[in-house]
Scaffold this motif. Structure first.
Motif, PDB file in Angstrom:
ATOM      1  N   TRP A 170       0.822  -1.205   0.000  1.00 39.92           N
ATOM      2  CA  TRP A 170       0.000   0.000   0.000  1.00 39.92           C
ATOM      3  C   TRP A 170       0.852   1.248   0.000  1.00 39.92           C
ATOM      4  O   TRP A 170       0.484   2.282  -0.588  1.00 39.92           O
ATOM      5  N   MET A 171       2.036   1.199   0.665  1.00 42.72           N
ATOM      6  CA  MET A 171       2.916   2.361   0.680  1.00 42.72           C
ATOM      7  C   MET A 171       3.393   2.717  -0.719  1.00 42.72           C
ATOM      8  O   MET A 171       3.619   3.888  -1.020  1.00 42.72           O
ATOM      9  N   TYR A 194       1.279   5.368  -2.156  1.00 42.16           N
ATOM     10  CA  TYR A 194       1.595   6.730  -1.746  1.00 42.16           C
ATOM     11  C   TYR A 194       2.827   7.251  -2.454  1.00 42.16           C
ATOM     12  O   TYR A 194       2.883   8.434  -2.827  1.00 42.16           O
ATOM     13  N   GLU A 213       1.690   8.348  -5.671  1.00 39.48           N
ATOM     14  CA  GLU A 213       0.962   9.613  -5.580  1.00 39.48           C
ATOM     15  C   GLU A 213       1.944  10.770  -5.491  1.00 39.48           C
ATOM     16  O   GLU A 213       1.733  11.825  -6.101  1.00 39.48           O
ATOM     17  N   GLY A 223      -1.243   4.950  -7.989  1.00 41.59           N
ATOM     18  CA  GLY A 223      -0.922   6.127  -7.210  1.00 41.59           C
ATOM     19  C   GLY A 223      -0.520   7.288  -8.088  1.00 41.59           C
ATOM     20  O   GLY A 223      -0.942   8.427  -7.874  1.00 41.59           O
ATOM     21  N   GLY A 251      -2.511  10.764  -8.211  1.00 41.93           N
ATOM     22  CA  GLY A 251      -1.866  12.028  -7.875  1.00 41.93           C
ATOM     23  C   GLY A 251      -1.998  13.029  -9.000  1.00 41.93           C
ATOM     24  O   GLY A 251      -2.334  14.196  -8.776  1.00 41.93           O
TER      25      GLY A 251
END
Lengths: 103, 70
Positions: free
Chosen positions: A84-85, A88, A91, B22, B26
C-alpha cells in the motif's frame, strides 16, 4: 585560515575517494538485491499471480484464513502495508511534490 | 551476505499496480485542484480590493489631518 584551506585541499581528495568507494560498494550491493527483488513482474508471471489471488479469495470465502498463525497473519499484514505504501509513493510522483499539492 | 529473496509474483504485481494507480491518482487530483486554487486566489484578491481602497482613503485622510496648522 590559510592553514585551514591548505589542510582542506590536502585531505579533500582522500575524503572524496573514500566517499566514492563507499557509495560504489553500496550501489553494487543495492543493485545485486534490486535486480532480483524489485523487478516488475514478467508477463509470464501474471497467471501465477492471479492463481495466488484466487487462493487468497478462496481462503476468505471458506474461512480457512482462520487457520493462519498470528505470526503469519502479522507478516501478511506487514507485506500488505508495504504494497500500500507504494501507492503513496506513486501519488508523490504524480503530484510532483513530497508534502501536499503545490497548487 | 544473504542471497536475494524470490518475491512472489502476486506481491510484485500488487506493488507495481499500486505504484501506477498512485501516479494516476496524484496526477488526476493535481489537475482537479489547480483550477480551484486559481479561482480561490482570484476571489480573495477581488474581496481584498475594496478593503485596500478604504485603507488607502483612511490613510490619506489621517495624513491630511496631521498638520501643525490646526
Amino acid at each position: 585560515m590559510a592553514q585551514f584551506v591548505c589542510n582542506l585541499v590536502e585531505k579533500a581528495p582522500v575524503l572524496v575517494n573514500a566517499a566514492v568507494t563507499y557509495s560504489k560498494l553500496r550501489l553494487a550491493m543495492f543493485w545485486y538485491y534490486a535486480k532480483v527483488e524489485l523487478v516488475p513482474p514478467a508477463p509470464a508471471e501474471i497467471p501465477t499471480a492471479i492463481q495466488s489471488l484466487k487462493k487468497i479469495i478462496n481462503s476468505a470465502k471458506t474461512s480457512s484464513f482462520k487457520q493462519l498463525t498470528v505470526k503469519e497473519a502479522l507478516l501478511n499484514g506487514l507485506v500488505a502495508t508495504e504494497v500500500w505504501m507504494w501507492f503513496y509513493v506513486g501519488e508523490i510522483i504524480g503530484k510532483r511534490g513530497i508534502i501536499g499539492y503545490d497548487v | 551476505m544473504a542471497p536475494p529473496v524470490q518475491v512472489s509474483p502476486l506481491i510484485k504485481l500488487g506493488r507495481y499496480s499500486a505504484l501506477f494507480l498512485g501516479m494516476a491518482y496524484g496526477a488526476k487530483r493535481y489537475s482537479y485542484l489547480t483550477p480551484r486554487a486559481e479561482e480561490e486566489r482570484r476571489l480573495t484578491a477581488e474581496a481584498k480590493k475594496p478593503d485596500e481602497q478604504k485603507r488607502i482613503e483612511r490613510e490619506l485622510a489621517e495624513a491630511q489631518e496631521d498638520t501643525i496648522l490646526k
